[in-house]
Design an enzyme around this catalytic site. Structure first.
Site, mmCIF file in Angstrom:
data_model
loop_
_atom_site.group_PDB
_atom_site.id
_atom_site.type_symbol
_atom_site.label_atom_id
_atom_site.label_comp_id
_atom_site.label_asym_id
_atom_site.label_seq_id
_atom_site.Cartn_x
_atom_site.Cartn_y
_atom_site.Cartn_z
ATOM 1 C CB SER A 69 -0.982 -0.012 1.171
ATOM 2 O OG SER A 69 -1.865 -1.100 1.008
ATOM 3 C CB THR B 209 -4.311 -5.304 6.181
ATOM 4 O OG1 THR B 209 -4.252 -6.593 5.599
ATOM 5 C CG2 THR B 209 -2.998 -4.983 6.868
ATOM 6 C CE LYS C 119 -8.764 -6.556 5.076
ATOM 7 N NZ LYS C 119 -8.889 -7.276 3.806
ATOM 8 C CG ASN D 152 -10.541 -2.400 2.492
ATOM 9 O OD1 ASN D 152 -11.497 -1.623 2.453
ATOM 10 N ND2 ASN D 152 -9.820 -2.685 1.433
ATOM 11 C CG ASP E 121 -10.607 -6.169 0.382
ATOM 12 O OD1 ASP E 121 -9.642 -5.521 -0.074
ATOM 13 O OD2 ASP E 121 -10.628 -6.624 1.545
ATOM 14 N N GLY F 189 -12.803 -16.896 3.524
ATOM 15 C CA GLY F 189 -12.102 -16.113 4.553
ATOM 16 C C GLY F 189 -12.389 -14.627 4.373
ATOM 17 C CB ALA G 235 -9.700 -11.719 0.564
ATOM 18 C CE1 TYR H 161 0.759 -8.970 -3.283
ATOM 19 C CE2 TYR H 161 -1.636 -9.161 -3.221
ATOM 20 C CZ TYR H 161 -0.447 -8.736 -2.656
ATOM 21 O OH TYR H 161 -0.466 -8.095 -1.447
HETATM 22 P P1 ATR Z 1 -7.651 -13.608 3.740
HETATM 23 O O1 ATR Z 1 -7.862 -12.395 4.591
HETATM 24 O O2 ATR Z 1 -6.468 -13.507 2.841
HETATM 25 O O3 ATR Z 1 -8.889 -14.013 3.029
HETATM 26 P P2 ATR Z 1 -8.164 -15.711 5.630
HETATM 27 O O4 ATR Z 1 -9.352 -14.962 6.155
HETATM 28 O O5 ATR Z 1 -7.247 -16.368 6.609
HETATM 29 O O6 ATR Z 1 -7.245 -14.780 4.745
HETATM 30 O O7 ATR Z 1 -8.721 -16.812 4.590
HETATM 31 C C1 ATR Z 1 -7.906 -17.778 4.021
HETATM 32 C C2 ATR Z 1 -8.747 -18.658 3.078
HETATM 33 O O8 ATR Z 1 -7.882 -19.643 2.481
HETATM 34 C C3 ATR Z 1 -9.843 -19.458 3.779
HETATM 35 O O9 ATR Z 1 -10.910 -19.677 2.878
HETATM 36 C C4 ATR Z 1 -9.120 -20.768 4.122
HETATM 37 O O10 ATR Z 1 -9.966 -21.887 4.301
HETATM 38 P P3 ATR Z 1 -10.567 -22.260 5.780
HETATM 39 O O11 ATR Z 1 -11.738 -21.342 5.980
HETATM 40 O O12 ATR Z 1 -10.926 -23.680 5.689
HETATM 41 O O13 ATR Z 1 -9.435 -21.988 6.765
HETATM 42 C C5 ATR Z 1 -8.321 -20.949 2.850
HETATM 43 N N1 ATR Z 1 -7.147 -21.827 3.017
HETATM 44 C C6 ATR Z 1 -6.011 -21.539 3.703
HETATM 45 N N2 ATR Z 1 -5.134 -22.579 3.623
HETATM 46 C C7 ATR Z 1 -5.751 -23.530 2.872
HETATM 47 C C8 ATR Z 1 -5.372 -24.841 2.413
HETATM 48 N N3 ATR Z 1 -4.175 -25.374 2.704
HETATM 49 N N4 ATR Z 1 -6.264 -25.522 1.659
HETATM 50 C C9 ATR Z 1 -7.458 -25.003 1.337
HETATM 51 N N5 ATR Z 1 -7.881 -23.782 1.738
HETATM 52 C C10 ATR Z 1 -7.047 -23.049 2.496
#
Ligand code: ATR
Length: 285
Positions: free
Chosen positions: A22, A67, A71, A92, A107, A133, A135, A228
């Site tokens: 950012s 972030t 959030k 955000n 977002d 999650g 995002a 990314y």
């Molecule tokens: P962000 O803010 O980047 O969205 P987050 O809220 O921690 O980060 O969300 C991460 C996402 O990636 C979630 O959908 C998570 O799935 P879970 O809800 O089951 O935790 C997913 N994720 C992370 N690691 C994963 C993995 N090894 N396999 C499949 N999904 C994964």
């Protein structure tokens, strides 16, 4: 850049914060438009969120990006929160207007613009979203609003189901939910037009992973991977090899930043400048 007594301060708060793009994007944009603003990153621990908000008021900081992991927890400290940010329980962007703090989430707008500006239309289309999650929630809201159909698949199925139910209520649309199992992905990808990966699968250091088997890609499926880092993920490479249109995660990052920039400055964001600054930095690191 000359910092004066009138320079307005913006920033981003989170923990960890060292890798944020950012400051790179926003300072390049401020300079390009010759705006007397500066953007800094502040490392704020979960216990410090309320003090950070108080500090924003006391120091008359104009705007903040928020972030992980703040959030949701920041919401109760703000004066007004945009309806979409309330529904997804995630802010955000904060605007300080005469000491009143307004919360937004850019977002979803970022994801929408990234697709549209790269020629991917949503009207009449089915979107398959992987992840539920932080995002993913913002993206799901925007897609539920703009696309005709939405399916949400997540490793933790319950989370996908809760999100689908929440959005069904808001938009009066049927939204499917499921797991990331090969059979759920296969049955949903078949009639989808757009696939968005909003899981962290494929992110460095696990860049050799992808949530989707390459045989499922086809040329009339558009893809956006919000990961990314690396710039081109395994999923993106494999989708491209199958002839699919691929939108980089950097695009969503840029357009969410551009929407925040416009909230703080009231000026049209120099998107090209922000993209170049982000890409230059990512290629360096
Ligand atoms: P962000 O803010 O980047 O969205 P987050 O809220 O921690 O980060 O969300 C991460 C996402 O990636 C979630 O959908 C998570 O799935 P879970 O809800 O089951 O935790 C997913 N994720 C992370 N690691 C994963 C993995 N090894 N396999 C499949 N999904 C994964």
């Amino acid at each position: 850049m000359t910092i004066t007594g009138k320079t307005r301060v913006c920033g981003v708060i989170g923990e960890p914060i060292e890798h944020t793009l950012s400051p790179i994007m926003h300072n390049a944009a401020f300079q390009a438009l010759n705006l007397d603003y500066i953007f800094l990153a502040f490392r704020v621990k979960p216990a410090g969120v309320e003090s950070a908000v108080d500090g924003m008021r006391a120091l008359n900081i104009r705007g903040l990006n928020v972030t992980m992991p703040h959030k949701s927890t920041i919401i109760k400290h703000l004066d007004r929160v945009d309806l979409s940010a309330q529904i997804i329980n995630s802010v955000n962007t904060i605007l300080n207007k005469e000491n009143l703090l307004f919360g937004f989430n850019t977002d979803g707008i970022g994801a929408l613009k990234a697709l549209k500006e790269n020629g991917v239309e949503l009207k009449g289309r089915k979107v398959l979203l992987l992840g539920a999650g932080g995002a993913a929630r913002a993206i799901a809201y925007a897609m539920a609003k703009e696309a005709d159909e939405l399916a949400i698949l997540n490793r933790t199925v319950k989370q996908a189901q809760v999100l689908a139910k929440l959005l069904e209520k808001s938009f009066n649309k049927k939204i499917a939910a499921g797991s990331l199992s090969p059979s759920d992905i296969q049955s949903n990808i078949r009639d989808s037009d757009i696939l968005i990966n909003a899981t962290s699968v494929g992110m460095k250091p696990k860049a050799d992973e992808s949530p989707v088997a390459p045989k499922l890609f086809r040329s009339n499926l558009a893809i956006m991977d919000i990961v990314y880092n690396p710039l081109e993920t395994k999923l993106s490479k494999e989708a491209k090899a199958a002839g699919a249109k691929v939108v980089s995660g950097v695009e969503m990052l840029i357009y969410q930043g551009a929407a925040s920039f416009e909230i703080w400055t009231g000026k049209s964001a120099p998107v090209g400048v922000m993209r170049q600054a982000a890409l230059d930095h990512l290629q360096k690191v």
